[in-house]
Write a protein that holds these residues in place. Structure first.
Motif, short mmCIF file in Angstrom:
data_model
loop_
_atom_site.label_atom_id
_atom_site.label_comp_id
_atom_site.label_asym_id
_atom_site.label_seq_id
_atom_site.Cartn_x
_atom_site.Cartn_y
_atom_site.Cartn_z
N GLU A 1 34.90 -45.57 -40.89
CA GLU A 1 36.22 -45.07 -41.28
C GLU A 1 37.18 -44.96 -40.10
N TYR A 2 36.66 -44.62 -38.92
CA TYR A 2 37.54 -44.38 -37.77
C TYR A 2 36.96 -45.04 -36.52
N ASN B 1 46.43 -32.37 -42.17
CA ASN B 1 47.38 -33.48 -42.04
C ASN B 1 46.68 -34.82 -41.80
N GLY B 2 45.34 -34.83 -41.86
CA GLY B 2 44.60 -36.07 -41.69
C GLY B 2 44.21 -36.39 -40.26
N GLU B 3 44.68 -35.58 -39.31
CA GLU B 3 44.33 -35.81 -37.92
C GLU B 3 42.91 -35.32 -37.63
N ASP C 1 45.68 -38.88 -34.32
CA ASP C 1 46.27 -39.40 -35.55
C ASP C 1 45.72 -40.81 -35.79
N PRO C 2 44.83 -40.98 -36.78
CA PRO C 2 44.23 -42.31 -36.99
C PRO C 2 45.22 -43.35 -37.51
N LYS C 3 46.30 -42.92 -38.14
CA LYS C 3 47.30 -43.86 -38.66
C LYS C 3 48.14 -44.45 -37.54
N LEU C 4 48.54 -43.59 -36.59
CA LEU C 4 49.39 -44.04 -35.49
C LEU C 4 48.59 -44.37 -34.24
#
Length: 410
Positions: free
Chosen positions: A319-320, A358-360, A374-377
């Motif tokens: 996932e990460y 917040n998903g972090e 932050d996995p998105k950024l």
């Protein structure tokens, strides 16, 4: 003038009547809603305002605890300094600018000055004596309730201990697991400079959740079927504690093993097909209720594999992927205490703690700095909090006002 002073006195007497004043006259459901919006540190103080508030906080703990969730946890910072340990906390449910580190007053400090954190579950901590391994305490740091657990009748002078602590939702029982590896009279030997512990025993203690339950006593489950790494249980998922086996000379394969707190059986858990788990450092962790394997690479890089369907090998997926990062706080040179070397995570630079609302992803670097990723950024952010100790070991903790007889459905 006398009449004005008399009016003020009557007004003050009316407000203070009953302890809670005007707020005390509000309906219970409204007070419950107000309390559910407050951080756990504030709720702990409100318990001492008046009896009616204390009653609401204790009887409606399930509703009020909504502000204290796995996505908004408290972080306990265990400072394993010599002579006397410390326990700090910071509440991530508060606004970032208002987050401050606060220190708990430990009532058991005189009887157990140095301790290890075995585990955290439903707002309760299980602590073990790191000096003599004789004492075990159950402790709620926010209500200060504590319970010293009885000693086991089976004792071994030369031993290694692996602890576990958890709660099973179906049985509504807390259990402490103690796996003892010890030297037999003639079956142990010293190999490669390390003592080999050939004998073992699994001991378990069921904690009472009702007043009519019998007194506490340890039970023996016999010999341990595996040799686990000398560290507390990896993760509590689905009412099961999880461990990683220690590689042996002729059996290098490391296994993921669960211990079911309901039927008290050990079972092997399928591993992800990521390769190299036998030779690469890795840890198990609970992220968002799923069993996860953190696989460490070179220079602080790591991958996080998630088992989306518990027990199903095919459900493992990466996932990460988190790259190398050097927090600003690590650039300051500090003398590394001996306890940091003693409890070093096999040379790991970073520990994965939890996933925030917040998903972090919250990370701990070298027992000195907290960082959110932050996995998105793909961006890192150092958490600068007032009053942080120089060295610490972070424990993810969901703060509650519960005790043994009031388990929460977390």
């Amino acid at each position: 003038m006398a009449q004005e002073n008399s009016f003020k006195k009557r007004k003050i007497t009316t407000v203070d009547h009953g302890g809670g004043g005007l707020l005390e006259s509000l309906p219970g459901d409204i007070l419950t809603d107000i309390f559910s919006r407050l951080p756990i540190s504030s709720l702990a103080k409100l318990m001492f305002v008046c009896r009616s508030w204390r009653s609401i906080l204790m009887t409606q703990h399930g509703l009020i605890s909504s502000s204290c969730s796995d996505k908004k946890p408290c972080l306990l910072l265990h400072c394993d300094s010599p002579i006397r340990n410390g326990l700090h906390f910071l509440d991530l449910s508060e606004e970032e600018k208002r987050i401050k580190t606060k220190k708990f007053t430990l009532r058991f400090a005189s009887s157990m000055p140095e301790f290890d954190v075995v585990g955290s579950c439903n707002g309760l901590l299980c602590l073990s004596d790191s000096l003599y391994n004789d004492s075990l305490y159950l402790y709620n740091p926010f209500t200060t309730n504590s319970l010293e657990l009885p000693e086991c009748s089976n004792k071994y002078h030369d031993q290694e201990l692996v602890f576990g602590f958890g709660f099973h939702q179906k049985t509504k029982e807390y259990k402490v697991v103690k796996i003892v590896y010890f030297r037999g009279s003639s079956s142990s030997y010293r190999g490669r400079g390390r003592i080999q512990y050939k004998q073992s025993e699994v001991q378990i203690l069921t904690l009472p959740t009702r007043r009519d339950q019998p007194s506490l006593s340890w039970r023996s489950l016999g010999k341990a079927p595996y040799k686990f790494m000398k560290r507390p249980t990896e993760a509590l998922v689905n009412g099961r504690l999880h461990f990683v086996t220690r590689p042996r000379r002729h059996v290098p394969d490391r296994k993921f093993v669960s211990f079911d707190l309901e039927d008290e059986e050990f079972r092997e858990i399928p591993k992800p097909d990521c390769g190299g788990l036998n030779r690469i450092n890795h840890r198990l962790v609970n992220l968002k209720g799923c069993l996860c394997a953190v696989v460490y690479g070179n220079y602080g890089k790591l991958d996080i594999w998630v088992m989306k369907s518990y027990g199903v090998k095919e459900s493992w997926g990466k996932e990460y992927s988190i790259g190398t990062y050097v927090p600003k706080g690590l650039k300051q040179s500090l003398d590394r205490p001996m306890w940091i070397w003693k409890n070093a995570e096999n040379g790991k630079v970073v520990r994965v703690l939890c996933v925030l609302e917040n998903g972090e992803i919250l990370l701990e670097y070298k027992s000195r700095v907290l960082v959110s990723y932050d996995p998105k950024l793909g961006k890192f952010k150092d958490l600068v909090v007032h009053g942080m100790p120089n060295w610490f070991h972070t424990v993810v903790h969901v703060g509650t006002l519960s005790w043994l007889d009031t388990p929460l459905d977390l």
